[in-house]
Design an enzyme around this catalytic site. Structure first.
Site, PDB file in Angstrom:
ATOM      1  N   TYR A 189      -8.178  15.534  -9.246  1.00 56.77           N
ATOM      2  CA  TYR A 189      -7.235  14.674  -9.965  1.00 56.77           C
ATOM      3  C   TYR A 189      -6.173  15.500 -10.683  1.00 56.77           C
ATOM      4  O   TYR A 189      -4.970  15.238 -10.567  1.00 56.77           O
ATOM      5  CB  TYR A 189      -8.005  13.828 -10.974  1.00 56.77           C
ATOM      6  N   LYS A 195      -1.896  15.701 -10.334  1.00 57.46           N
ATOM      7  CA  LYS A 195      -0.981  15.455 -11.442  1.00 57.46           C
ATOM      8  C   LYS A 195      -0.152  16.698 -11.762  1.00 57.46           C
ATOM      9  O   LYS A 195       1.028  16.589 -12.129  1.00 57.46           O
ATOM     10  CB  LYS A 195      -1.762  14.987 -12.678  1.00 57.46           C
ATOM     11  N   ASP A 222       0.875  -1.171   0.000  1.00 56.44           N
ATOM     12  CA  ASP A 222       0.000   0.000   0.000  1.00 56.44           C
ATOM     13  C   ASP A 222       0.911   1.220   0.000  1.00 56.44           C
ATOM     14  O   ASP A 222       1.609   1.474   0.984  1.00 56.44           O
ATOM     15  CB  ASP A 222      -0.897  -0.015   1.241  1.00 56.44           C
ATOM     16  N   SER A 270       0.022  13.014 -15.808  1.00 51.89           N
ATOM     17  CA  SER A 270      -1.061  12.983 -16.795  1.00 51.89           C
ATOM     18  C   SER A 270      -1.138  14.326 -17.493  1.00 51.89           C
ATOM     19  O   SER A 270      -0.771  15.360 -16.915  1.00 51.89           O
ATOM     20  CB  SER A 270      -2.396  12.691 -16.107  1.00 51.89           C
TER      21      SER A 270
END
Length: 255
Positions: free
Chosen positions: A154, A158, A62, A141
Site C-alpha cells: 500500500y 502511495k 471500474d 496518503s
C-alpha cells in the site's frame, strides 16, 4: 460558499472520504459526477443529496478499465459538461506481512491505487491541457512518506503517487492547470475499520471532506491533515535509517 467549479468528477465516491466530499460539494451547488464500481452506493448517495442545491450524477466505472473512463469523458464532451475539478480518490488497502507478501498481491493493489489513478489522470490531463484550465487533486496518503509495518504494498503505491504528482506539478507550470496532492492521516472509512491498532488523531469523513475543500480552494500543493499528526510523520522523513528503524521498532514493541 461561492465555489469556482461547475462540474466535479470524484472517483471512489461510494464510501468514506469520496462520498463525504461529493455530498459537501453538492450541498454547495456543484454538479458532481460520482464514480464507483457499485451502482447501489452511488444511488444511495444521490438519494441522500436530493435536497442539495447541486446534484449527484451516478457514473459507475471500474477505474482499472481504461475504455470505461475514456467513454465517460467522451460523453461529457458530447454533453458540453466537462469536469473543471477532478478528485481522483479511489483506492484500496490491505495490510500485508512479509510472510504474506506476493507478486500477485502487489499487482492487485497497484492495479487500483496506482494504475487506476493513472488511467483516470490521462484523459483529465489531456482535456485540461487542451482547454488551458482545470484542477486535479490526487489522493495519496501519509503512508507514502516512509515505509511502515505491513504497508509495503500500500505504501509503495502511495509513494509512487506522491512522486508522480511532484513531477507533474513541475511539468504543468504555466499550463493553467492546478494540480494538488492529498495526503490525509487516519480517517474513519470501511478500509480503516479493518485496522487492528489504535489510530491516532482519527477523523470522521465529513471533517476530512471539509479539510479537503478548504485545501482545494487554497494555492497550496499538498493538502494534509490533521497537521498535528501528519507533520510528525514529515519530521520522521528527515531521520537517517538507523534512527528511523529503531524508533518505529520501539513503537511497535510498545503497542
Amino acid at each position: 460558499m461561492n465555489l469556482p467549479w461547475k462540474y466535479c468528477w470524484i472517483t471512489g465516491a461510494g464510501r468514506g472520504i469520496g462520498r463525504a466530499l461529493a455530498q459537501r460539494l453538492a450541498e454547495e451547488g456543484i454538479t458532481v459526477y460520482a464514480s464507483a464500481r457499485t451502482q447501489s452506493e452511488l444511488e444511495s448517495l444521490q438519494q441522500d443529496c436530493a435536497h442539495c442545491s447541486g446534484a449527484i450524477i451516478p457514473q459507475p466505472v471500474d477505474i482499472t478499465q481504461q475504455e470505461q473512463i475514456n467513454a465517460l469523458w467522451e460523453h461529457w464532451r458530447e454533453q458540453l459538461a466537462l469536469p473543471d475539478l477532478v478528485v481522483l480518490n479511489a483506492g484500496t488497502h490491505k495490510p500485508v506481512s512479509a510472510e504474506a507478501f506476493s507478486a500477485e498481491a502487489c499487482a492487485k493493489l497497484w492495479q487500483v491505487n496506482l494504475q487506476g489513478t493513472v488511467n483516470c489522470l490521462e484523459p483529465a490531463l489531456q482535456q485540461m491541457l487542451s482547454n488551458g484550465a482545470g484542477q486535479i487533486a490526487v489522493m495519496a496518503s501519509v503512508a507514502g512518506y516512509r515505509g511502515l509495518p505491513t504497508a509495503s504494498i500500500y505504501g509503495a503505491s502511495k509513494a509512487a503517487l506522491i512522486n508522480l504528482c511532484e513531477a507533474l506539478r513541475l511539468d504543468l507550470a504555466d499550463s493553467g492547470i492546478k494540480l494538488q496532492l492529498i495526503n490525509p492521516g487516519f480517517v474513519r472509512t470501511p478500509l480503516t475499520d479493518l485496522n487492528s491498532f489504535e489510530m491516532p488523531c482519527l477523523l470522521e469523513p465529513d471533517v476530512a471532506a471539509g479539510r479537503i475543500l478548504k485545501g482545494l480552494l487554497s494555492s497550496q500543493f499538498e493538502i494534509t491533515f490533521p497537521k498535528r499528526f501528519t507533520y510528525v510523520l514529515k519530521c520522521l522523513r528527515l531521520l537517517p535509517y538507523r534512527l528511523y528503524f529503531a524508533l518505529i521498532g520501539r513503537m511497535i514493541v510498545t503497542d
